[in-house]
Design a protein around this motif. Structure first.
Motif, mmCIF file in Angstrom:
data_model
loop_
_atom_site.group_PDB
_atom_site.id
_atom_site.type_symbol
_atom_site.label_atom_id
_atom_site.label_comp_id
_atom_site.label_asym_id
_atom_site.label_seq_id
_atom_site.Cartn_x
_atom_site.Cartn_y
_atom_site.Cartn_z
ATOM 1 N N MET A 1 42.129 40.871 41.357
ATOM 2 C CA MET A 1 41.871 41.558 39.782
ATOM 3 C C MET A 1 41.539 40.515 38.927
ATOM 4 O O MET A 1 42.574 39.413 38.736
ATOM 5 C CB MET A 1 42.938 42.527 39.343
ATOM 6 C CG MET A 1 42.934 43.901 40.681
ATOM 7 S SD MET A 1 41.873 44.775 40.299
ATOM 8 C CE MET A 1 42.046 45.641 38.802
ATOM 9 N N SER A 2 40.379 40.416 38.423
ATOM 10 C CA SER A 2 40.313 39.302 37.449
ATOM 11 C C SER A 2 39.782 39.840 36.109
ATOM 12 O O SER A 2 38.836 40.567 36.024
ATOM 13 C CB SER A 2 39.228 38.184 37.907
ATOM 14 O OG SER A 2 39.553 37.742 39.229
ATOM 15 N N ASP A 3 40.289 39.412 34.994
ATOM 16 C CA ASP A 3 39.631 39.707 33.735
ATOM 17 C C ASP A 3 40.026 38.527 32.919
ATOM 18 O O ASP A 3 41.105 37.984 32.513
ATOM 19 C CB ASP A 3 40.329 40.831 33.003
ATOM 20 C CG ASP A 3 39.913 41.096 31.790
ATOM 21 O OD1 ASP A 3 38.953 40.568 31.145
ATOM 22 O OD2 ASP A 3 40.566 41.932 31.012
ATOM 23 N N TYR A 4 38.857 37.839 32.735
ATOM 24 C CA TYR A 4 38.840 36.562 31.884
ATOM 25 C C TYR A 4 38.917 36.684 30.419
ATOM 26 O O TYR A 4 39.138 35.657 29.703
ATOM 27 C CB TYR A 4 37.765 35.649 32.351
ATOM 28 C CG TYR A 4 37.260 35.354 33.923
ATOM 29 C CD1 TYR A 4 38.209 34.473 34.590
ATOM 30 C CD2 TYR A 4 36.885 36.240 34.726
ATOM 31 C CE1 TYR A 4 37.949 34.222 35.988
ATOM 32 C CE2 TYR A 4 36.733 36.173 36.040
ATOM 33 C CZ TYR A 4 37.453 35.316 36.646
ATOM 34 O OH TYR A 4 37.219 34.850 38.008
ATOM 35 N N GLY A 5 39.097 37.876 30.113
ATOM 36 C CA GLY A 5 39.298 38.076 28.448
ATOM 37 C C GLY A 5 37.970 37.816 27.668
ATOM 38 O O GLY A 5 38.143 37.503 26.472
#
Length: 519
Positions: free
Chosen positions: A1-5
């Protein structure tokens, strides 16, 4: 899971069709009016059915004022990087910093070779692209000493003078799918731009891992690389498959891609204006709300209302603390001595409740109204410019009429209202109501709005007549070239009428649209 913002952004991916250039440009202008952040076009220079992408980008840049522009993506084997660097910087300067650079290593090699390009293997294409990035960035780096020097296997630039520098740091986005291209994206690029239709299950996660590893090895942060995604689909009353169903399904699926795969820019591939309207009016605000809520929950913060990234930031609030959408004020200036209505007789609706709060989705309806109106204000400025071109002898009145007739305000059915024509097409997806149904809904849900709605409908009919007056003045000018004063008077009256009306409509509708639920 990736959320780089990264902040969310939304774009359009329009076919550069040479068969109907006016429609192609019109879709780009519509995208700006709907509040999209980005307009993109594919680049296939060997395809005679397509307009040249760089020429089209320049033309669209002149027809717009806010939206950012990019190729999606440029065919590097047919675009010399030294010339491209100066072309991009020039357009960025002319637009005040609205250009991004999408690049691809090349495909369709038979067609490229037929156009005079060099056929490359996949590995050669990646190395050529990396050399091109060096060339382009050196041209833009005017603070460095000496000339541009890249002595590569595929691109050789030795001693060329640097510059011009673009107006802002132009991001370079790469269309990448294979490991070597993905690693190059992590090392050197500002964004990854694939198309969802070309990806298999798990490709986004695997691509992110390769990019992130390459970024770290190059001393960069994975967050330095924005993740963009071209998406296509179909709006339907019931779910039928991925991105094939109602707008709320689209919103949930895109929010999952944002939170789980790190995608922060979604680019809709469609040449259907109704798709663009639905996406901007329903999907975009819902995605923003879903992502903001999840990010706030993950960080332990209280979510705050989210406005589109393109919302005007300089307008002071006039509606109270909880309501963030701000109507455009009427500055009171008038150009014409004629008055087509009594502004003092305009009714007002109920005062907003200062204690009421609004969700981002509710606020988005009013914000969309302001964005549509901003597009009409921009078109009004274009009309003034056209008339001055006629006066200067640069174009004739027939050409001016032709261009005005393609504008949204001229094609809009004013008896239905500026907002209805653009926004009600979106709300029909859920409510199966006609475009004309917005005002009746306002009357039904709050009878106190009836005088305001009646007045707005009356003004819409007057605006139609005023526009007809401009057209008649243009026709008369053809027969009597000394009639420029009458033509300017007609445009001045249109300016007074339209700007006054748009401010009044925003003042009276932005809050009721959120409170009464026009979606």
């Amino acid at each position: 899971m990736s959320d780089y913002g990264h902040d969310l952004a939304f774009g359009s991916f329009i076919t550069p069709d040479s068969g109907d250039p006016d429609r192609t440009v019109g879709l780009a202008v519509l995208a700006e009016q709907l509040g999209f952040d980005l307009v993109t076009f594919q680049d296939h220079p060997y395809q005679p059915r397509f307009l040249d992408t760089w020429t089209l980008l320049s033309w669209v840049a002149a027809r717009t004022s806010r939206v950012h522009l990019s190729a999606n993506v440029l065919n590097l084997p047919l675009r010399p990087p030294a010339v491209l660097a100066r072309s991009v910087a020039s357009l960025d300067l002319l637009t005040g910093g609205r250009v991004a650079l999408g690049l691809g290593a090349g495909a369709f090699w038979d067609a490229i070779e037929a156009m005079g390009g060099r056929r490359l293997t996949p590995g050669q294409g990646v190395r050529a692209l990396e050399e091109a990035i060096d060339v382009i960035r050196q041209f833009w780096d005017t603070d460095a000493r000496g000339g541009v020097r890249v002595d590569g296997d595929f691109h050789r630039v030795v001693g060329a003078k640097r510059g011009p520098a673009p107006a802002h740091r132009v991001p370079i986005w790469l269309g990448a799918y294979k490991p070597r291209m993905l690693a190059l994206t992590g090392r050197r690029a500002d964004g990854w731009l694939p198309s969802l239709g070309y990806l298999q299950s798990g490709d986004l996660s695997r691509g992110n891992e390769i990019i992130d590893d390459a970024a770290r090895q190059a001393g960069r942060s994975p967050g330095d690389v924005r993740r963009l995604l071209n998406v296509t689909g179909r709006f339907a009353p019931t779910p039928r498959g991925p991105l094939d169903g109602p707008a709320d399904q689209w919103a949930e699926e895109l929010a999952e891609l944002a939170l789980g795969e790190g995608v922060s820019t979604f680019i809709l591939g469609s040449d259907d204006p109704d798709d663009l309207r639905r996406f901007a009016g329903e999907v975009v605000p819902a995605v923003r709300e879903l992502v903001a809520t999840e990010r706030a929950a993950a960080s332990g913060r209280t979510p705050v209302p989210v406005e589109p990234a393109t919302a005007p930031a300089s307008r002071p609030s006039v509606t109270g603390g909880a309501f963030a959408v701000v109507p455009t004020p009427d500055d009171g200036r008038r150009l014409s001595d004629r008055r087509v209505w009594d502004e003092s007789a305009r009714p007002t609706g109920p005062a907003p409740d200062p204690t009421r709060t609004y969700t981002p989705h509710e606020l988005a309806t009013g914000q969309h109204l302001v964005q549509v109106h901003d597009g009409l204000r921009a078109e009004l400025a274009q009309i003034h410019d056209l008339i001055e071109q006629v006066a200067a002898g640069e174009i004739d009145a027939g050409a001016a009429r032709s261009e005005i007739n393609t504008m949204t305000m001229r094609q809009n059915r004013w008896t239905l209202g500026t907002y209805c024509e653009s926004y009600c097409r979106v709300v029909t997806t859920h409510h199966t109501i006609e475009d004309q149904a917005l005002f009746p809904r306002l009357r039904e849900r709050d009878p106190r709005m009836r005088p305001v709605v009646d007045r707005l409908e009356q003004e819409h009919r007057v605006i139609h007549d005023v526009l007809e007056g401009v057209d008649r003045a243009l026709v008369a000018y053809v027969a009597a070239p000394d009639g420029m004063s009458e033509l300017r008077a007609a445009v001045d009256l249109l300016t007074d009428t339209l700007l006054s009306h748009l401010s009044y409509e925003e003042r009276e509708l932005v809050e009721p649209l959120a409170r009464l639920g026009a979606h």
